[in-house]
Design an enzyme around this catalytic site. Structure first.
Site, PDB file in Angstrom:
ATOM      1  N   ASP A 299       1.679  -4.667   1.258  1.00 45.21           N
ATOM      2  CA  ASP A 299       1.205  -3.426   0.546  1.00 45.21           C
ATOM      3  C   ASP A 299      -0.465  -3.443   0.654  1.00 45.21           C
ATOM      4  OD1 ASP A 299       0.675  -0.988  -0.287  1.00 45.21           O
ATOM      5  OD2 ASP A 299       2.186  -1.410  -2.078  1.00 45.21           O
TER       6      ASP A 299
HETATM    7  C1  NOJ Z   1      -0.346   1.301  -1.582  1.00 41.00           C
HETATM    8  C2  NOJ Z   1       0.931   2.075  -2.012  1.00 41.00           C
HETATM    9  O1  NOJ Z   1       1.756   1.199  -2.835  1.00 41.00           O
HETATM   10  C3  NOJ Z   1       2.083   2.071  -0.860  1.00 41.00           C
HETATM   11  O2  NOJ Z   1       3.003   2.520  -1.055  1.00 41.00           O
HETATM   12  C4  NOJ Z   1       1.220   2.909   0.432  1.00 41.00           C
HETATM   13  O3  NOJ Z   1       2.146   3.174   1.584  1.00 41.00           O
HETATM   14  C5  NOJ Z   1      -0.048   2.059   0.801  1.00 41.00           C
HETATM   15  N1  NOJ Z   1      -0.907   2.190  -0.308  1.00 41.00           N
HETATM   16  C6  NOJ Z   1      -0.770   2.657   1.870  1.00 41.00           C
HETATM   17  O4  NOJ Z   1      -1.270   4.007   1.646  1.00 41.00           O
END
Ligand code: NOJ
Length: 768
Positions: A299
Site C-alpha cells: 500500500d
Molecule cells: C492508500 C489506500 O489504502 C489504498 O487502498 C489505495 O489503493 C492506495 N492508497 C493508492 O491510492
C-alpha cells in the site's frame, strides 16, 4: 509508428495466438490464467534473462504521477529523479496518471528510451466507477445482486481502460465490523460469505477476458486492515488466527481463485508484524497455500511505514524485510529502487526472490497484452466514445436502485402518490450534486451526480418545495477535520419548518457528505453530523409525515429516528444517477429490494456489532427475570437497530412449507432445504431469501449463525416460488483446531428467511 520490441519480438505472435491482445469481454479471467500459465511463464522468463539486477529492481518500483507531461521535462528534485528512473527502465508501474494523452506520453518514454523497452503498468483507484459512478461498494453489496455488481465493475473497467489505465486498486474485500472505520464504504460489509461472492463478481467484472476494455484487479488490503482497534484508521490490529482464517481471509481466497491478477498488502500489523513485511500472509498463505501467481503491491508508502511501526531500523531494513516477505512492488516508498540491488549484493535478499517478484510482474504485463502493444489502452477515439456512454448511465442507475434498502415504512407512507400532493424536500444533501458520488471516485468530476431534488422534479404531478434546513458543508475534505466542517448554523430551520407545515409529506435527505467516509475518515460518533438531528426533530414536530432518506457511507446509529420517523430509506451514496434512483423508489416506480450488508447499531457503544458473533459462555436466556450475570449491556439491548440481511419491500412475503430432505448426511453427501416464498401484497417485488447455519459445537467455538446461501426471487402479487438450497460438506467447513479447513461431525441448525433473524429452522447432523 507501430511499436516493436526488437529484443524479444519472438514472443509477440505467440501472445496474439493465445488471445493476449484481447477480444470480446466475456470469458472470466480465470480461464486465461489457467490455460496460459506455461506460455506466459516462458515469456516472462525470456525477458527476465535479459535484465540487469537494477532493471529487475526497477520493475518492482511504483511511482505516483510526478510530472505534468505536457509541461517541460523536470530538471530538479524528486520529479527529475523519477523521470531519469523512467528512462532507465527503473519504474515498473505508475499510479495516478490517467487519460490517454498522459499515459501514452509516459509509456513512450519507458518503451522507447529504456534499454529493454519494458512497458509500464498504470494503476488507479477505480473503486466504484471512473467517470460514470456507481453506488459506493457497501451500497452495491446491499443489492445482493452479483450480476448487477459484476456489470458495475465492467462499466468501471471499460471507462478506466479507455482512459489509458490497465490496473485498478479494487476490489477491497476487507470484512468490516466496525462502522466507525471510514473505509467500510469500500467493501461488502460484515459477512465473509457475501464478501466472497461479491469479490468474485468484481474480479470477473474488472478483468473480463483482459481485453482492451478490461483492467487487472487488485484485491486489497491483505490482510486484517478493517480490524483497526476502535475503528480508527491505520490503528493497531490484534486478532486471532481463528478470526483471520474464518472471517478475514475467505473473500481474499475467493478473489484469488477467481483469477485476480494482483493483491495489495495493508498498512496494519498482524501478530506484531506489519503486513508489508509479513511472510506468513504473503508467502505462506497467498503464494504458498493458495498458489497465487500474480504479484503483490504494497500500500502507499507502507514499506517505509514499517519504520514508524517500529519493525524496521531504516528504509533499507524495511526493503529487506518487505522483499523477503514476498511484497513484490513498492508503492511510493522508494525502498526497493534505493536499496534492493545493494541488499542482493550483500546477500541479504536472494536474487531468486527478486526474480520471483519480477517474473510475477512481467507475467501480468504479458497477460494484459502490454508487451504486444504497450499502447493497447491508448486509443483517443475509444476514450472519447467510451467514457460516459448512455448505457453506462443506465447500468449505474439500475445498480443504484437495487442498492436502496427500505428500513421502515409505517402506515405505508411510501410509495408517494404521484398526483395532487404537496411535498416538502428538506436537507442540504437533497440539493447536492457532488456528495452522492461518495468517497473514492477520484476519476469523476464534482457536481456530476443527479441530485434528489433533480430526480424528484421529474415527477411533475405534485407540488415540490425545497428548503435546505441546514448545511452539511465541507471545507477541504482532506485537511479540515470533521469537527471544523460541521456547521452549527440553524438559520435555515424556519424555512424548513414552514415548508413542512404546508406539505402533505416531508422528504428529508440527511446523513453524511460523501467525503465524510473513506480513507482517514473514522468517526467516534455514528449519529447525523452537525445540526441535522435537531433539524429532523424540529421538522417532525411541524409535520410528522416524514420520509427520512439517509445518505451515508457507513451504518449510522439513529435510535430516535428509528422510533419516531414513520418511513426510512437507506440511500447511501448512490453515484451519478443517485437522484433518479431515489425518486423512482420514493414514487414506487421501483420496488426496493436491498438488504443490509452490515448491522446498524442502536448506539456507538455496541460497535463492533455483527450478526455472526460467538455465543459466549453466558449467552443469557432473554427472560426479563434473568440476573445481570450474562453477556449484555445494562443500558441497551444486545441486538442491532437493523440486522444484517434486513430490508423491506412495498409488498410482503410469506415463507411456508419449509422442508429439509434428510436430518443427516456424511462425507460426499448432501441434503436440500426448500421453502415456498409467496408475494402476499399488491405489487410485484423481489425478495432475497437467505440461508444461515449454526454449528452447535466444534473443536473451536463457532458463530451463532453464518450466512451460507442466498437467492433472489421476483414474484408477482399472489405468486409463489419454491427456493432450494443444497447443504454439503464444503458448506460446513471451517478453520478448525487442527489449523486446517475441515468439516467436523456434529449437530447443526439451518435457518431460512428474509434476514439474519430468520426463524424457520431444522436440525441436522453431519456424520463421518
Ligand atoms: C492508500 C489506500 O489504502 C489504498 O487502498 C489505495 O489503493 C492506495 N492508497 C493508492 O491510492
Amino acid at each position: 509508428m507501430k511499436y516493436k520490441f526488437s529484443k524479444y519480438v519472438f514472443v509477440a505472435p505467440l501472445a496474439i495466438a493465445l488471445g493476449c491482445g484481447g477480444s470480446k469481454n466475456t470469458t472470466p479471467a480465470k480461464a486465461v490464467v489457467t490455460t496460459e500459465k506455461n506460455a506466459i511463464d516462458r515469456k516472462a522468463d525470456s525477458v527476465l534473462a535479459l535484465m540487469t539486477l537494477e532493471e529487475k529492481v526497477g520493475q518492482m518500483n511504483q511511482y505516483n504521477g510526478f510530472w505534468e507531461v505536457t509541461g517541460p521535462v523536470p530538471k530538479d528534485g524528486s520529479a527529475a529523479i523519477k523521470y531519469e528512473h523512467l528512462k532507465k527502465g527503473w519504474v515498473g508501474s505508475m499510479l495516478n496518471v490517467r487519460g490517454v494523452k498522459d499515459v501514452k506520453a509516459l509509456q513512450k518514454i519507458a518503451v522507447e528510451q529504456s534499454r529493454l523497452h519494458i512497458p509500464v503498468i498504470f494503476g488507479f483507484d477505480v473503486i466504484h466507477g471512473y467517470k460514470t459512478v456507481s453506488p459506493i461498494p457497501l451500497a452495491e453489496a446491499a443489492s445482493w445482486d452479483l450480476e448487477a455488481i459484476q456489470k458495475s465493475a465492467e462499466i468501471a473497467a471499460a471507462e478506466a481502460a479507455a482512459s489509458g489505465l490497465n490496473w485498478t486498486f479494487a476490489p477491497m474485500v476487507d470484512v468490516s465490523r466496525d462502522a466507525r472505520w471510514g473505509r467500510v464504504m469500500e467493501g461488502a460489509g460484515e459477512d465473509p460469505f457475501l464478501n466472497s461472492r461479491i469479490a468474485e463478481a468484481r474480479v470477473h467484472g474488472f478483468q473480463g477476458n483482459l481485453g482492451p476494455l478490461s483492467v487487472a484487479a487488485c484485491v486489497k488490503h491483505f490482510a486484517g486492515y478493517a480490524f483497526a482497534e476502535s475503528g480508527r484508521d491505520y490503528n493497531t490490529v490484534d486478532i486471532s488466527d481463528n478470526t483471520l482464517h474464518n472471517i478475514i481471509l475467505p473473500p481474499f481466497k475467493a478473489a484469488s481463485d477467481a483469477g485476480a491478477l494482483t493483491f495489495m498488502n495493508s498498512f496494519n500489523e498482524l501478530e506484531g508484524i506489519p503486513a508489508t513485511g509479513n511472510a506468513y500472509l504473503q508467502r505462506d498463505i497467498l503464494k504458498g497455500k493458495w498458489n497465487f501467481k500474480g504479484f503483490v503491491v504494497s500500500d502507499w508508502g507502507s514499506m517505509g511505514e514499517m519504520i514508524s511501526h517500529g519493525y524496521a531500523k531504516d528504509l533499507k531494513d524495511a526493503a529487506m524485510k518487505a522483499a523477503n516477505a514476498g511484497s513484490d512492488m513498492d508503492m511510493e516508498s522508494s525502498g526497493y529502487v534505493e536499496h534492493l540491488a545493494a541488499l542482493v549484493r550483500e546477500g541479504k535478499v536472494s536474487e531468486e526472490k527478486v526474480n520471483d517478484a519480477v517474473r510475477r510482474i512481467l507475467r501480468v504485463k504479458f497477460m494484459l497484452g502490454l508487451f504486444d502493444d504497450p499502447y493497447k489502452y491508448c486509443n483517443e477515439a475509444r476514450e472519447k466514445e467510451t467514457i460516459g456512454k448512455k448505457e453506462f448511465r443506465e447500468g449505474v442507475l439500475d445498480m443504484a436502485k437495487k442498492s436502496i434498502v427500505l428500513l421502515k415504512n409505517d402506515k405505508n407512507l411510501l410509495p408517494l402518490a404521484k398526483q395532487g400532493k404537496k411535498i416538502a424536500l428538506i436537507g442540504a444533501l437533497a440539493n447536492d450534486k457532488t456528495s452522492p458520488l461518495g468517497s473514492w471516485r477520484i476519476g469523476a468530476d464534482d457536481g456530476t451526480a443527479v441530485s434528489v431534488l433533480e430526480g424528484m422534479q421529474q415527477y411533475k404531478g405534485n407540488q415540490l418545495v425545497y428548503a435546505k434546513g441546514a448545511d452539511v458543508a465541507l471545507g477541504n475534505p482532506v485537511f479540515v477535520s470533521e469537527t471544523k466542517i460541521n456547521t452549527t448554523d440553524k438559520s435555515g430551520f424556519a424555512e424548513a419548518v414552514k415548508a413542512a407545515k404546508a406539505a402533505d409529506v416531508v422528504v428529508m435527505v440527511l446523513g453524511e457528505h460523501g467525503l465524510q467516509t473513506g480513507e482517514g475518515r473514522s468517526r467516534s460518533d455514528l449519529g447525523l453530523p452537525g445540526v441535522q438531528q435537531e433539524l429532523l426533530e424540529t421538522v417532525f414536530k411541524a409535520n410528522p409525515n416524514v420520509v427520512l432518506v439517509l445518505n451515508n457511507g457507513r451504518p449510522l446509529a439513529l435510535p430516535w429516528a428509528a422510533e419516531n420517523i414513520p418511513a426510512i430509506v437507506e440511500a447511501w451514496q448512490l453515484g451519478t444517477e443517485a437522484g433518479n434512483a431515489v425518486a423512482q423508489v420514493l414514487y414506487g416506480d421501483y420496488n426496493p429490494s436491498g438488504k443490509l450488508p452490515m448491522s446498524f447499531p442502536r448506539n456507538v457503544g455496541q460497535v463492533p456489532i455483527y450478526y455472526n458473533h460467538k455465543t459466549t459462555g453466558r449467552p443469557g436466556n432473554g427472560q426479563p427475570t434473568e440476573s445481570v450475570f450474562w453477556s449484555h449491556y445494562t443500558d441497551v439491548a444486545n441486538s442491532p437497530q437493523y440486522a444484517f440481511g434486513y430490508g423491506l419491500s412495498y409488498t410482503t412475503f410469506d415463507y411456508s412449507n419449509f422442508k429439509i430432505s434428510n436430518t443427516s448426511f456424511g462425507k460426499n453427501g448432501s441434503i436440500t432445504v426448500t421453502v415456498d416464498v409467496k408475494n402476499t401484497g399488491k405489487v410485484a417485488g423481489k425478495e432475497v431469501v437467505q440461508l444461515y447455519l449454526h454449528d452447535h459445537y466444534a473443536s473451536v467455538t463457532r458463530p451463532v449463525r453464518e450466512l451460507k446461501g442466498f437467492e433472489a426471487v421476483t414474484l408477482a402479487p399472489g405468486e409463489t416460488k419454491t427456493v432450494t438450497f443444497a447443504i454439503n460438506e464444503k458448506l460446513i467447513e471451517f478453520y478448525s483446531a487442527k489449523k486446517v479447513f475441515e468439516a467436523e461431525p456434529g449437530t447443526f441448525t439451518v435457518y431460512v428467511g428474509g434476514d439474519s433473524n430468520a426463524t424457520l429452522h431444522a436440525d441436522f447432523t453431519f456424520t463421518e
